[in-house]
Design a protein around this motif. Structure first.
Motif, PDB file in Angstrom:
ATOM      1  N   PRO A 288       0.565  -1.763   0.071  1.00 16.58           N
ATOM      2  CA  PRO A 288       0.038   0.270   0.202  1.00 16.58           C
ATOM      3  C   PRO A 288       0.399   1.438  -0.267  1.00 16.58           C
ATOM      4  O   PRO A 288       1.824   1.722   0.787  1.00 16.58           O
ATOM      5  N   LEU A 289       0.513   2.155  -1.159  1.00 16.13           N
ATOM      6  CA  LEU A 289       0.852   3.771  -0.772  1.00 16.13           C
ATOM      7  C   LEU A 289      -0.180   4.480   0.115  1.00 16.13           C
ATOM      8  O   LEU A 289      -1.018   4.506   0.182  1.00 16.13           O
ATOM      9  N   LYS A 290       0.445   5.406   0.803  1.00 18.47           N
ATOM     10  CA  LYS A 290       0.037   6.497   2.047  1.00 18.47           C
ATOM     11  C   LYS A 290       0.368   7.327   1.470  1.00 18.47           C
ATOM     12  O   LYS A 290       2.215   7.655   1.473  1.00 18.47           O
ATOM     13  N   LYS A 297       4.564   7.465   0.835  1.00 16.00           N
ATOM     14  CA  LYS A 297       5.168   6.248   1.568  1.00 16.00           C
ATOM     15  C   LYS A 297       4.661   4.568   1.402  1.00 16.00           C
ATOM     16  O   LYS A 297       3.298   4.854   0.495  1.00 16.00           O
ATOM     17  N   ALA A 298       5.432   4.022   0.584  1.00 14.25           N
ATOM     18  CA  ALA A 298       5.825   2.541   0.544  1.00 14.25           C
ATOM     19  C   ALA A 298       5.707   1.894   1.783  1.00 14.25           C
ATOM     20  O   ALA A 298       6.701   1.526   2.293  1.00 14.25           O
ATOM     21  N   GLY A 324       4.351  19.513  -9.932  1.00 11.70           N
ATOM     22  CA  GLY A 324       4.865  18.547  -8.962  1.00 11.70           C
ATOM     23  C   GLY A 324       6.185  18.581  -9.484  1.00 11.70           C
ATOM     24  O   GLY A 324       5.793  17.790 -11.047  1.00 11.70           O
ATOM     25  N   THR A 325       6.913  18.338  -8.776  1.00 13.14           N
ATOM     26  CA  THR A 325       8.232  17.511  -9.462  1.00 13.14           C
ATOM     27  C   THR A 325       8.019  16.193  -8.119  1.00 13.14           C
ATOM     28  O   THR A 325       8.071  16.128  -7.067  1.00 13.14           O
ATOM     29  N   PHE A 326       8.431  14.853  -8.437  1.00 15.35           N
ATOM     30  CA  PHE A 326       8.102  13.999  -8.138  1.00 15.35           C
ATOM     31  C   PHE A 326       9.713  13.235  -8.609  1.00 15.35           C
ATOM     32  O   PHE A 326       9.655  12.036  -9.586  1.00 15.35           O
ATOM     33  N   ILE A 327      10.534  12.593  -6.827  1.00 20.30           N
ATOM     34  CA  ILE A 327      11.640  12.296  -6.872  1.00 20.30           C
ATOM     35  C   ILE A 327      11.331  10.758  -6.062  1.00 20.30           C
ATOM     36  O   ILE A 327      11.440  11.056  -4.951  1.00 20.30           O
ATOM     37  N   GLN A 328      12.494  10.122  -6.996  1.00 15.66           N
ATOM     38  CA  GLN A 328      12.316   8.589  -6.067  1.00 15.66           C
ATOM     39  C   GLN A 328      13.590   8.210  -6.842  1.00 15.66           C
ATOM     40  O   GLN A 328      14.016   8.276  -7.664  1.00 15.66           O
ATOM     41  N   GLN A 329      14.588   7.958  -5.404  1.00 13.23           N
ATOM     42  CA  GLN A 329      15.783   7.813  -5.058  1.00 13.23           C
ATOM     43  C   GLN A 329      17.099   8.516  -6.559  1.00 13.23           C
ATOM     44  O   GLN A 329      17.469   7.988  -6.952  1.00 13.23           O
ATOM     45  N   ASN A 348       7.123   2.141  -8.451  1.00 13.42           N
ATOM     46  CA  ASN A 348       6.784   1.100  -8.340  1.00 13.42           C
ATOM     47  C   ASN A 348       7.183   0.866  -6.352  1.00 13.42           C
ATOM     48  O   ASN A 348       8.336   1.372  -5.821  1.00 13.42           O
ATOM     49  N   PRO A 349       6.695   0.087  -5.719  1.00 13.55           N
ATOM     50  CA  PRO A 349       6.744   0.685  -4.079  1.00 13.55           C
ATOM     51  C   PRO A 349       8.114   0.019  -3.495  1.00 13.55           C
ATOM     52  O   PRO A 349       7.861   0.521  -2.764  1.00 13.55           O
ATOM     53  N   LEU A 350       8.765  -0.662  -4.670  1.00 12.66           N
ATOM     54  CA  LEU A 350      10.315  -1.306  -4.302  1.00 12.66           C
ATOM     55  C   LEU A 350      11.085  -0.615  -4.220  1.00 12.66           C
ATOM     56  O   LEU A 350      12.070  -0.938  -3.594  1.00 12.66           O
ATOM     57  N   LEU A 351      10.792   0.682  -4.749  1.00 13.08           N
ATOM     58  CA  LEU A 351      11.815   1.252  -5.177  1.00 13.08           C
ATOM     59  C   LEU A 351      11.947   2.414  -3.692  1.00 13.08           C
ATOM     60  O   LEU A 351      12.491   3.641  -3.675  1.00 13.08           O
ATOM     61  N   GLY A 352      10.695   2.850  -3.328  1.00 15.50           N
ATOM     62  CA  GLY A 352      10.666   3.141  -1.948  1.00 15.50           C
ATOM     63  C   GLY A 352      10.520   4.492  -2.290  1.00 15.50           C
ATOM     64  O   GLY A 352       9.444   4.228  -2.342  1.00 15.50           O
ATOM     65  N   ASP A 353       9.982   5.384  -0.531  1.00 12.65           N
ATOM     66  CA  ASP A 353       9.015   6.417  -1.071  1.00 12.65           C
ATOM     67  C   ASP A 353       9.352   7.418  -1.697  1.00 12.65           C
ATOM     68  O   ASP A 353      10.528   7.305  -2.520  1.00 12.65           O
ATOM     69  N   VAL A 354       8.522   8.443  -2.068  1.00 16.55           N
ATOM     70  CA  VAL A 354       8.408   9.417  -2.928  1.00 16.55           C
ATOM     71  C   VAL A 354       8.136  11.131  -2.654  1.00 16.55           C
ATOM     72  O   VAL A 354       7.391  11.001  -2.072  1.00 16.55           O
TER      73      VAL A 354
END
Length: 357
Positions: A288-290, A297-298, A324-329, A348-354
């Motif tokens: 789940p994402l919230k 958060k993943a 917005g700009t969305f940053i992951q890893q 992709n939740p496996l790649l961490g929070d955004v």
């Protein structure tokens, strides 16, 4: 000379002014929606052709795949792996490169059960039929199959348990009602059973199908049922205009492909192989994402999350109409603005929070 307390007040006023001036540079997320189906589609659909590499299913290559490729549609091909020739292995390399899924239809297509019973026939062997097929396909193509369809969709409870225990197999087509209950129908996204994927088989007269020719094209009826229900319909076929079991006529198949392509174009339908659809649904429910402030958060603690995890289609509503700009890893994710304040992206939740900036 400025008094000390006046200086402090002036400093605080400057800091507040700077903060207020700086805030509009950031987008503040107001809400988050994870879509039930990839791309925000209303429903999903799978085109599955069994018995690839059988001498009788020549119409898959002659008719079905050219028709689908011309429309940008992807099929799933059930391999009788032990029957594939060198030429067919070469062709399958091209089909994989085109994005078609291959699934395990066993090594020899040996029927598993004694008629009308749960007793396995004397020649059935789980390792030979399932594992050897997996190994052969990987050795020839470097490809791992993630889905199983038993011959005639009949299986013993032991064979089903064996398949579920294979780490690389993520799902299976529902075996018939000899012991499982009703195997035909639609797959509810919120109650999906990965190893009991319901389906409908094509019969020219509709004898064993949920749909009847008197109501129109039976292939299209199964698509419409999913669209009306918001679910996933899995269409089982064999060949097209060939000598295979219940081969579909070219005109019906072409109309079916045209209809699918039109629904994909409008964004109403997601057409994909069973593995992609199962991955998406398990990820949606088990990873789940919230939204927490400006962070998506993943939650990835569930073991199913790491096993099935894939990218989800997410819409984020931004406060104050800011883009917005969305940053992951550390990298910006590709984003589509649906309107002035709604961003759509794949996470992709496996790649961490955004982080939203």
């Amino acid at each position: 000379m400025m008094k000390a307390h006046d200086f402090v007040l002036a400093l605080l006023a400057f800091a507040l002014f700077a903060m207020l001036a700086f805030l509009p540079m950031f987008s503040h997320a107001g809400s988050l929606q994870v879509h039930t189906w990839q791309g925000g589609a209303k429903a999903a659909h799978t085109i599955a052709h069994d018995d690839y590499c059988s001498a009788s299913t020549t119409g898959i290559e002659q008719y079905a795949l050219p028709i689908l490729n011309a429309r940008g549609l992807k099929a799933s091909l059930g391999l009788i792996a032990g029957s594939c020739t060198d030429a067919q292995w070469q062709t399958l390399k091209e089909r994989v490169a085109q994005g078609h899924e291959l699934f395990n239809h066993t090594l020899t297509h040996l029927g598993m059960l004694e008629p009308g019973s749960l007793a396995p026939i004397s020649g059935w062997d789980n390792v030979r039929e399932i594992v050897s097929a997996q190994q052969l396909v990987h050795s020839k193509l470097g490809y791992t199959m993630h889905f199983v369809a038993f011959p005639s969709d009949l299986a013993t409870p032991q064979a089903k348990a064996f398949v579920e225990a294979q780490a690389e197999i993520l799902g299976a087509r529902a075996a018939k009602h000899i012991y499982d209950g009703k195997a035909a129908g639609l797959n509810d996204a919120n109650q999906l059973q990965p190893y009991f994927v319901k389906w409908d088989g094509y019969w020219r007269d509709g004898k064993w199908s949920l749909y009847k020719p008197a109501r129109g094209n039976m292939l299209i009826q199964h698509v419409d049922a999913a669209l009306a229900d918001g679910s996933w319909s899995y269409r089982t076929l064999h060949g097209v205009a060939d000598s295979s079991w219940e081969a579909a006529p070219v005109d019906q198949y072409t109309a079916y492909a045209d209809y699918l392509a039109a629904k994909v174009k409008t964004g109403e339908l997601w057409v994909a192989g069973p593995s992609d659809i199962i991955r998406y649904q398990v990820t949606r429910t088990q990873c789940p994402l919230k939204l927490d402030g400006n962070t998506i958060k993943a939650s990835t603690s569930n073991p199913l999350c790491s096993r099935y995890g894939t990218a989800l289609t997410v819409d984020v509503r931004l406060d104050a109409g800011q883009e917005g700009t969305f940053i992951q890893q550390g990298k910006a994710l590709p984003t589509q603005m649906l309107d002035a304040s709604t961003a759509r992206l794949a996470i992709n939740p496996l790649l961490g929070d955004v982080k939203i900036q």
